[in-house]
Write a protein that holds these residues in place. Structure first.
Motif, PDB file in Angstrom:
ATOM      1  N   ARG A 149       0.817  -1.221   0.000  1.00 28.88           N
ATOM      2  CA  ARG A 149       0.000   0.000   0.000  1.00 28.88           C
ATOM      3  C   ARG A 149       0.845   1.264   0.000  1.00 28.88           C
ATOM      4  NH1 ARG A 149      -5.532  -0.077   1.255  1.00 28.88           N
ATOM      5  NH2 ARG A 149      -5.303   2.046   1.989  1.00 28.88           N
ATOM      6  N   ARG A 150       2.085   1.158   0.506  1.00 27.61           N
ATOM      7  CA  ARG A 150       2.941   2.351   0.543  1.00 27.61           C
ATOM      8  C   ARG A 150       3.623   2.635  -0.795  1.00 27.61           C
ATOM      9  NH1 ARG A 150       3.890   0.801   6.156  1.00 27.61           N
ATOM     10  NH2 ARG A 150       5.519  -0.628   5.514  1.00 27.61           N
ATOM     11  N   LYS A 200     -10.688  18.834  14.916  1.00 28.21           N
ATOM     12  CA  LYS A 200      -9.786  17.866  15.554  1.00 28.21           C
ATOM     13  C   LYS A 200      -9.643  16.567  14.767  1.00 28.21           C
ATOM     14  CE  LYS A 200      -8.972  20.198  19.354  1.00 28.21           C
ATOM     15  NZ  LYS A 200      -7.701  20.948  19.292  1.00 28.21           N
ATOM     16  N   GLY A 201     -10.601  16.272  13.881  1.00 26.90           N
ATOM     17  CA  GLY A 201     -10.562  15.010  13.148  1.00 26.90           C
ATOM     18  C   GLY A 201     -10.638  15.263  11.650  1.00 26.90           C
ATOM     19  N   LEU A 202      -9.651  14.754  10.910  1.00 27.93           N
ATOM     20  CA  LEU A 202      -9.620  14.967   9.463  1.00 27.93           C
ATOM     21  C   LEU A 202      -9.905  13.653   8.751  1.00 27.93           C
ATOM     22  CD1 LEU A 202      -6.327  17.097   9.237  1.00 27.93           C
ATOM     23  CD2 LEU A 202      -8.681  17.914   9.543  1.00 27.93           C
ATOM     24  N   TRP A 203     -10.824  13.699   7.807  1.00 24.40           N
ATOM     25  CA  TRP A 203     -11.097  12.535   6.952  1.00 24.40           C
ATOM     26  C   TRP A 203     -10.566  12.910   5.566  1.00 24.40           C
ATOM     27  CZ3 TRP A 203     -16.375  10.231   5.083  1.00 24.40           C
ATOM     28  CH2 TRP A 203     -16.223   8.854   4.880  1.00 24.40           C
ATOM     29  N   ASN A 204      -9.431  12.350   5.235  1.00 23.76           N
ATOM     30  CA  ASN A 204      -8.675  12.829   4.083  1.00 23.76           C
ATOM     31  C   ASN A 204      -8.743  11.888   2.881  1.00 23.76           C
ATOM     32  OD1 ASN A 204      -6.726  14.109   2.442  1.00 23.76           O
ATOM     33  ND2 ASN A 204      -5.107  12.796   3.319  1.00 23.76           N
ATOM     34  N   PHE A 205      -9.256  12.386   1.772  1.00 15.51           N
ATOM     35  CA  PHE A 205      -9.328  11.602   0.529  1.00 15.51           C
ATOM     36  C   PHE A 205      -8.226  11.977  -0.453  1.00 15.51           C
ATOM     37  CE2 PHE A 205     -13.283   9.213   0.792  1.00 15.51           C
ATOM     38  CZ  PHE A 205     -13.851   9.787   1.918  1.00 15.51           C
ATOM     39  N   ALA A 206      -7.427  12.986  -0.144  1.00 20.05           N
ATOM     40  CA  ALA A 206      -6.343  13.367  -1.055  1.00 20.05           C
ATOM     41  C   ALA A 206      -5.173  12.403  -0.827  1.00 20.05           C
ATOM     42  CB  ALA A 206      -5.915  14.806  -0.784  1.00 20.05           C
ATOM     43  N   PRO A 207      -4.535  11.925  -1.904  1.00 20.69           N
ATOM     44  CA  PRO A 207      -3.453  10.942  -1.739  1.00 20.69           C
ATOM     45  C   PRO A 207      -2.157  11.578  -1.269  1.00 20.69           C
ATOM     46  CG  PRO A 207      -3.806  11.398  -4.068  1.00 20.69           C
ATOM     47  CD  PRO A 207      -4.810  12.231  -3.310  1.00 20.69           C
ATOM     48  N   VAL A 208      -2.213  12.224  -0.111  1.00 20.95           N
ATOM     49  CA  VAL A 208      -1.016  12.812   0.485  1.00 20.95           C
ATOM     50  C   VAL A 208      -0.993  12.500   1.966  1.00 20.95           C
ATOM     51  CG1 VAL A 208      -0.567  14.779  -1.034  1.00 20.95           C
ATOM     52  CG2 VAL A 208      -2.287  14.986   0.742  1.00 20.95           C
ATOM     53  N   LYS A 209       0.224  12.419   2.496  1.00 20.20           N
ATOM     54  CA  LYS A 209       0.412  12.233   3.929  1.00 20.20           C
ATOM     55  C   LYS A 209       0.368  13.624   4.555  1.00 20.20           C
ATOM     56  CE  LYS A 209       2.188   9.054   6.971  1.00 20.20           C
ATOM     57  NZ  LYS A 209       2.054   7.587   7.005  1.00 20.20           N
ATOM     58  N   LEU A 210      -0.651  13.907   5.344  1.00 21.12           N
ATOM     59  CA  LEU A 210      -0.775  15.238   5.931  1.00 21.12           C
ATOM     60  C   LEU A 210       0.153  15.386   7.130  1.00 21.12           C
ATOM     61  CD1 LEU A 210      -4.667  15.539   5.839  1.00 21.12           C
ATOM     62  CD2 LEU A 210      -3.037  16.621   4.281  1.00 21.12           C
ATOM     63  N   LYS A 211       0.747  16.575   7.247  1.00 21.96           N
ATOM     64  CA  LYS A 211       1.561  16.897   8.420  1.00 21.96           C
ATOM     65  C   LYS A 211       0.647  17.571   9.433  1.00 21.96           C
ATOM     66  CE  LYS A 211       5.843  17.233   5.787  1.00 21.96           C
ATOM     67  NZ  LYS A 211       5.398  17.123   4.374  1.00 21.96           N
ATOM     68  N   ARG A 244       0.080  16.559  17.053  1.00 22.40           N
ATOM     69  CA  ARG A 244      -0.201  15.297  17.737  1.00 22.40           C
ATOM     70  C   ARG A 244      -1.626  15.164  18.250  1.00 22.40           C
ATOM     71  NH1 ARG A 244       3.371  11.660  19.776  1.00 22.40           N
ATOM     72  NH2 ARG A 244       5.474  11.864  18.959  1.00 22.40           N
ATOM     73  N   ASP A 245      -2.275  16.289  18.523  1.00 23.67           N
ATOM     74  CA  ASP A 245      -3.624  16.203  19.113  1.00 23.67           C
ATOM     75  C   ASP A 245      -4.727  16.153  18.052  1.00 23.67           C
ATOM     76  OD1 ASP A 245      -3.094  18.804  18.328  1.00 23.67           O
ATOM     77  OD2 ASP A 245      -4.509  19.655  19.762  1.00 23.67           O
ATOM     78  N   ILE A 246      -4.325  15.993  16.792  1.00 21.67           N
ATOM     79  CA  ILE A 246      -5.297  15.908  15.698  1.00 21.67           C
ATOM     80  C   ILE A 246      -5.311  14.465  15.204  1.00 21.67           C
ATOM     81  CG2 ILE A 246      -5.852  16.751  13.358  1.00 21.67           C
ATOM     82  CD1 ILE A 246      -5.980  18.951  15.514  1.00 21.67           C
ATOM     83  N   VAL A 247      -6.495  13.935  14.909  1.00 21.37           N
ATOM     84  CA  VAL A 247      -6.555  12.583  14.367  1.00 21.37           C
ATOM     85  C   VAL A 247      -6.928  12.641  12.886  1.00 21.37           C
ATOM     86  CG1 VAL A 247      -7.031  11.418  16.549  1.00 21.37           C
ATOM     87  CG2 VAL A 247      -8.950  12.242  15.176  1.00 21.37           C
ATOM     88  N   VAL A 248      -6.395  11.712  12.142  1.00 21.29           N
ATOM     89  CA  VAL A 248      -6.669  11.699  10.708  1.00 21.29           C
ATOM     90  C   VAL A 248      -6.923  10.269  10.252  1.00 21.29           C
ATOM     91  CG1 VAL A 248      -4.190  11.692  10.150  1.00 21.29           C
ATOM     92  CG2 VAL A 248      -5.798  12.445   8.428  1.00 21.29           C
ATOM     93  N   GLN A 249      -7.916  10.106   9.407  1.00 21.29           N
ATOM     94  CA  GLN A 249      -8.145   8.842   8.715  1.00 21.29           C
ATOM     95  C   GLN A 249      -8.088   9.157   7.229  1.00 21.29           C
ATOM     96  OE1 GLN A 249      -9.089   5.340   9.106  1.00 21.29           O
ATOM     97  NE2 GLN A 249      -7.911   5.742  10.948  1.00 21.29           N
ATOM     98  N   SER A 250      -7.259   8.405   6.519  1.00 17.94           N
ATOM     99  CA  SER A 250      -7.142   8.657   5.092  1.00 17.94           C
ATOM    100  C   SER A 250      -7.779   7.536   4.294  1.00 17.94           C
ATOM    101  CB  SER A 250      -5.670   8.793   4.706  1.00 17.94           C
ATOM    102  OG  SER A 250      -5.154   9.996   5.221  1.00 17.94           O
ATOM    103  N   VAL A 251      -8.460   7.902   3.235  1.00 16.02           N
ATOM    104  CA  VAL A 251      -8.983   6.924   2.289  1.00 16.02           C
ATOM    105  C   VAL A 251      -8.159   7.099   1.022  1.00 16.02           C
ATOM    106  CG1 VAL A 251     -10.989   6.157   0.973  1.00 16.02           C
ATOM    107  CG2 VAL A 251     -11.292   7.068   3.278  1.00 16.02           C
ATOM    108  N   ASN A 252      -7.250   6.156   0.806  1.00 11.28           N
ATOM    109  CA  ASN A 252      -6.341   6.296  -0.327  1.00 11.28           C
ATOM    110  C   ASN A 252      -6.781   5.347  -1.439  1.00 11.28           C
ATOM    111  OD1 ASN A 252      -4.196   6.346  -2.114  1.00 11.28           O
ATOM    112  ND2 ASN A 252      -2.659   6.575  -0.505  1.00 11.28           N
ATOM    113  N   LEU A 296      -6.501   0.502  -5.099  1.00 14.22           N
ATOM    114  CA  LEU A 296      -6.542  -0.041  -6.467  1.00 14.22           C
ATOM    115  C   LEU A 296      -5.215  -0.695  -6.835  1.00 14.22           C
ATOM    116  CD1 LEU A 296      -8.279  -0.403  -8.971  1.00 14.22           C
ATOM    117  CD2 LEU A 296      -7.544   1.843  -9.769  1.00 14.22           C
ATOM    118  N   SER A 297      -4.110  -0.133  -6.348  1.00 14.06           N
ATOM    119  CA  SER A 297      -2.793  -0.729  -6.622  1.00 14.06           C
ATOM    120  C   SER A 297      -2.680  -2.121  -6.022  1.00 14.06           C
ATOM    121  CB  SER A 297      -1.675   0.142  -6.039  1.00 14.06           C
ATOM    122  OG  SER A 297      -1.595   1.335  -6.760  1.00 14.06           O
ATOM    123  N   VAL A 298      -3.205  -2.263  -4.810  1.00 13.71           N
ATOM    124  CA  VAL A 298      -3.166  -3.580  -4.164  1.00 13.71           C
ATOM    125  C   VAL A 298      -3.982  -4.570  -4.983  1.00 13.71           C
ATOM    126  CG1 VAL A 298      -3.848  -4.884  -2.107  1.00 13.71           C
ATOM    127  CG2 VAL A 298      -2.760  -2.653  -1.854  1.00 13.71           C
TER     128      VAL A 298
END
Lengths: 216, 216
Positions: A17-18, B176-187, B190-198, B203-205
């Motif tokens: 995945r990476r 405080k919570g980000l749901w991220n669909f952009a294919p980037v690793k967000l910076k 520490r007190d923010i949570v993020v879930q990414s849908v890549n 599809l690569s897998v």
């Protein structure tokens, strides 16, 4: 009970995945005319640890040189070959609602070697129309056309109660890989592969993490 | 190097991700007027193993009774409470392209306790319009409004080159919570949570698995 990490071609799923992320970063480096990059630099940029980067990239067959790093262009090609991006695979999409439309119009899958060549729905209002250059056909034609055109990937964007029957039709049509967006566990034969994108699960995890953060 | 499985509130991520699936199946059982269900039945239906089901469900505080199983209604409520579904959380969405529209129109997030109350874009053509009952506002208003309305979740459906700056704006606005669909690793802090849908990673897998299956 310890959970084992599933792997394919000997590569663990998290490493697999990476790889697209590494590829994306390496492409940016070529624009900056960088010829070599170290595992440390990659790790910093992608918030990983260098040993993980080295291990992941070793699966592509490219080993970094001490004090020089990885040859950027060579590594890009190795990742593309490993992920089979140069070998274009035909895909059918079934379920032309909002999510289906978004996926049809999304430009990013072509570079991953996936080409959506037709979409299917059962709604008479949209059958025969064209979205993003893709023709919408009646779902009754799915199996026959998949067989005739030798389609290998099926994208499922129908509501959950229709997902299993669409998966069955795809499999009868010779489709071997299912990309499933319906929040259901599909029942599939052993020689079929499936990747599910479960938006509800992802959002649930976020909400749980968030409630933990807010409580603190 | 062994990879540790991330956990929240003491629950491992894979268990957490499975809870909405259990909930969905349990809801179907209530429609069939089933009062009790065994871990074995749940495991069969969801293609898991019973010990895994028992372990996952134990995190909700409900333990099945020997020979009877789990009380269906009680377990549903326990999952909803554990996942904080009854506590509605306000969300902002930024990036009203096809994917953004699909997410705005999707009905399924409300039952997870997430309500999108406004969407943002920078394109003058759509600002001021309404999609699925949601008003589209200029992205410049994001930070101020997030603070004023006490929004806790930010959904990022902008192109990848805009994602980090949108995440920064959301965080300044108190999200405080980000749901991220952009294919980037967000910076993020520490007190923010993020879930990414890549989607590209998923599809690569699939493509890699597919090339393995086809080779066999």
């Amino acid at each position: 009970m310890p959970q084992s990490i599933p792997s394919y071609s000997g590569i663990p799923m998290p490493s697999l995945r990476r790889l697209p992320g590494y590829h994306h970063f390496l492409k940016q480096l070529t624009e900056l005319k960088e010829e070599y990059v170290s595992a440390t630099t990659i790790a910093q940029e992608l918030k990983l640890i260098p040993i993980q980067v080295r291990k992941d990239l070793a699966y592509t067959g490219i080993i970094g040189k001490p004090k020089v790093g990885y040859p950027v262009k060579e590594l890009i090609i190795a990742i593309e070959e490993f992920l089979d991006w140069n070998n274009t695979k035909k895909a059918f999409l079934v379920g032309v609602g909002d999510l289906g439309r978004a996926i049809i119009k999304y430009q990013g899958f072509h570079k991953l070697g996936v080409e959506i060549i037709a979409a299917f729905d059962s709604s008479p209002e949209i059958i025969g129309s064209t979205i993003g250059g893709i023709k919408i056909l009646h779902v009754d034609k799915l199996t026959t056309l998949a067989k005739r055109i030798n389609v290998k990937i099926g994208i499922i964007t129908v509501p959950e109660d229709a997902a299993q029957s669409i998966a069955d039709k795809m499999i009868v049509g010779g489709i071997k890989g299912l990309w499933n967006f319906a929040p259901v566990k599909l029942k599939i034969p052993r020689d079929i592969v499936v990747q599910s994108v479960n938006l509800a699960a992802s959002l649930s995890v976020l909400c749980k993490q968030l409630s933990d953060v807010i409580k603190k």
